[in-house]
Write an enzyme that holds these catalytic residues in place. Structure first.
Site, short mmCIF file in Angstrom:
data_model
loop_
_atom_site.label_atom_id
_atom_site.label_comp_id
_atom_site.label_asym_id
_atom_site.label_seq_id
_atom_site.Cartn_x
_atom_site.Cartn_y
_atom_site.Cartn_z
N LEU A 67 12.71 36.82 -65.96
CA LEU A 67 13.00 35.66 -65.09
C LEU A 67 14.28 35.89 -64.28
CD1 LEU A 67 12.03 32.79 -67.55
CD2 LEU A 67 10.63 33.87 -65.81
N SER A 93 17.50 37.20 -64.78
CA SER A 93 18.87 36.82 -65.14
C SER A 93 19.86 37.63 -64.29
CB SER A 93 19.10 37.07 -66.62
OG SER A 93 18.78 38.40 -66.95
N ASP A 96 13.73 39.37 -56.31
CA ASP A 96 14.50 38.52 -57.21
C ASP A 96 15.77 37.99 -56.55
OD1 ASP A 96 12.55 39.31 -58.91
OD2 ASP A 96 13.80 40.68 -60.08
N GLY A 140 16.26 39.63 -70.23
CA GLY A 140 15.08 40.41 -70.61
C GLY A 140 13.80 39.61 -70.70
N SER A 141 13.79 38.41 -70.09
CA SER A 141 12.60 37.57 -70.18
C SER A 141 11.72 37.68 -68.94
CB SER A 141 13.02 36.11 -70.36
OG SER A 141 13.81 35.71 -69.25
C1 GLA Z 1 11.27 43.05 -61.27
C2 GLA Z 1 12.00 43.59 -60.06
C3 GLA Z 1 11.40 43.02 -58.77
C4 GLA Z 1 9.89 43.18 -58.75
C5 GLA Z 1 9.28 42.68 -60.05
C6 GLA Z 1 7.80 42.96 -60.12
O1 GLA Z 1 11.51 41.68 -61.40
O2 GLA Z 1 13.37 43.25 -60.11
O3 GLA Z 1 12.00 43.64 -57.66
O4 GLA Z 1 9.52 44.50 -58.46
O5 GLA Z 1 9.89 43.28 -61.17
O6 GLA Z 1 7.12 42.19 -59.20
#
Ligand code: GLA
Length: 370
Positions: free
Chosen positions: A122, A124, A169, A119-120
């Site tokens: 980053l 996870s 991500d 939930g940060s």
């Molecule tokens: C989350 C989502 C990504 C992206 C970002 C915002 O991390 O998992 O796909 O949309 O938000 O840039």
């Protein structure tokens, strides 16, 4: 039951056959652009998810996680994956997607350990998914490249877990490293690694306000972007040029602001890549600041606690720029800081933040060496 520190062997009574890892990520710039086919610029953070795994022959998957928040040991049967609203969904998502691609899985035991805070903002979850896919690739000797691993991880999160996220991500967890920024065209998944400047370091501070993606606001933003693209007569907002200002302004509110964020943010990613190549840290910092304002005012994904962190980082000397990173509604900020200064800036920012009762921030990257 607490299992922190328990080895694979202590949990499953036999040694692990493979070990795989994947990092969390911090996005430098290019926020909420990935589900509109746009550009992003993440980099890997030192925190990672580590998976140890051994095969089973009875079709069962048993998973033990050492994370306090996720907690516990769970199991499911391959072929009977079903969403349960828990972290186990990520494991089930990966086996379901791989099976859908014709991979035969006869079961496994897995031990999960992660230092990426949940939930940060980053990633996870992406680091968990990519580490799992990597472990299975290794254990089953699958010939899947790293972009494919990212696609599988994305399908697991988007289609199985049901989080309406873009693909940044998973690409970052699969392909990024800590020394370069990963410039991704999220439409084609073409990518390029751009060295991070030697004269600067990154500071990442978690606001302590946890976000939750599968729910409400993220989904709403995504739908707003899709509606704006439809009204502008293009497949995705990626296809709108920043020069189309008039047409964007003619959209009904708040779609005008949402589209303006995405379109200008895409242009900022390209400008940031140019600034990185030119070693122009001042310009890069300005782009961070402009990105934050756009997320706060046009895309409306910031919260007052995060704005306070950004502002207090900006007020420190030796900071080139700062912004909310990740999906928003809480999460972390990233600041571009003169090399050697991140630890001091981090300390000052955390102290200033704690002056408001109930607020507690944590430096995740750029703090004292562990
Ligand atoms: C989350 C989502 C990504 C992206 C970002 C915002 O991390 O998992 O796909 O949309 O938000 O840039």
């Amino acid at each position: 039951m607490t299992m922190k520190g328990q080895s694979f062997e202590a949990v499953f009574g036999r040694p692990a056959k493979v070990v795989a890892e994947a990092p969390g990520r911090v996005n430098l710039i290019g926020e909420h652009t990935d589900y509109s086919g746009g550009y992003v610029l993440p980099t890997a953070i030192p925190q990672k998810t580590r998976i140890e795994m051994s095969p089973r022959g009875d079709g069962l998957v048993q998973v033990a996680t050492m994370s306090v928040n996720r907690g516990g040991q769970r199991w499911f049967r391959v072929g009977e994956e079903s969403r349960g609203g828990l972290w186990l969904d990520y494991v089930q998502g990966i086996t379901a997607v791989l099976r859908g691609r014709g991979v035969s899985i006869s079961g496994f035991d897995a031990r999960i350990e992660s230092s990426v805070p949940l939930g940060s903002g980053l990633s996870s979850s992406a680091s968990l998914l990519v580490a799992l896919a990597r472990a299975l690739r290794q254990m089953l000797d699958l010939s899947i490249d790293d972009v494919e691993i990212a696609r599988i991880a994305h399908a697991a999160e988007h289609d199985f877990v049901g989080a309406p996220v873009g693909n940044m991500d998973q690409m970052a967890a699969s392909l990024a490293d800590e020394h370069t920024a990963l410039f991704i065209d999220t439409r084609t998944l073409a990518f390029e690694r751009i060295p991070l400047p030697a004269e600067a370091e990154l500071l990442v501070v978690n606001s302590g306000v946890a976000h939750q993606h599968a729910s409400g606001d993220y989904k709403t933003r995504r739908a707003e972007c899709e509606r704006a693209a439809e009204l502008l007569g293009v497949p995705q907002l990626r296809d709108v040029d920043a020069a189309a200002e008039q047409r964007i302004a003619s959209l009904p509110a708040p779609l005008d602001r949402r589209a303006r964020h995405v379109v200008t943010e895409n242009a900022r990613v390209l400008a940031a890549v140019a600034a990185l190549r030119a070693g122009d840290l001042g310009r890069l910092g300005e782009l961070f600041d402009a990105s934050h304002r756009s997320m706060r005012d046009d895309f409306e994904v910031s919260v007052p606690a995060v704005d306070a962190l950004v502002e207090s980082a900006r007020a420190q000397p030796d900071v080139f720029g700062a912004r909310l990173t990740g999906g928003g509604f809480g999460g972390s900020i990233v600041a571009l800081v003169k090399r050697g200064c991140a630890e001091r800036v981090g300390r000052a920012v955390v102290e200033a933040y704690a002056r408001t009762p109930g607020r507690q921030a944590t430096v995740l990257v750029g703090g004292p060496a562990a």
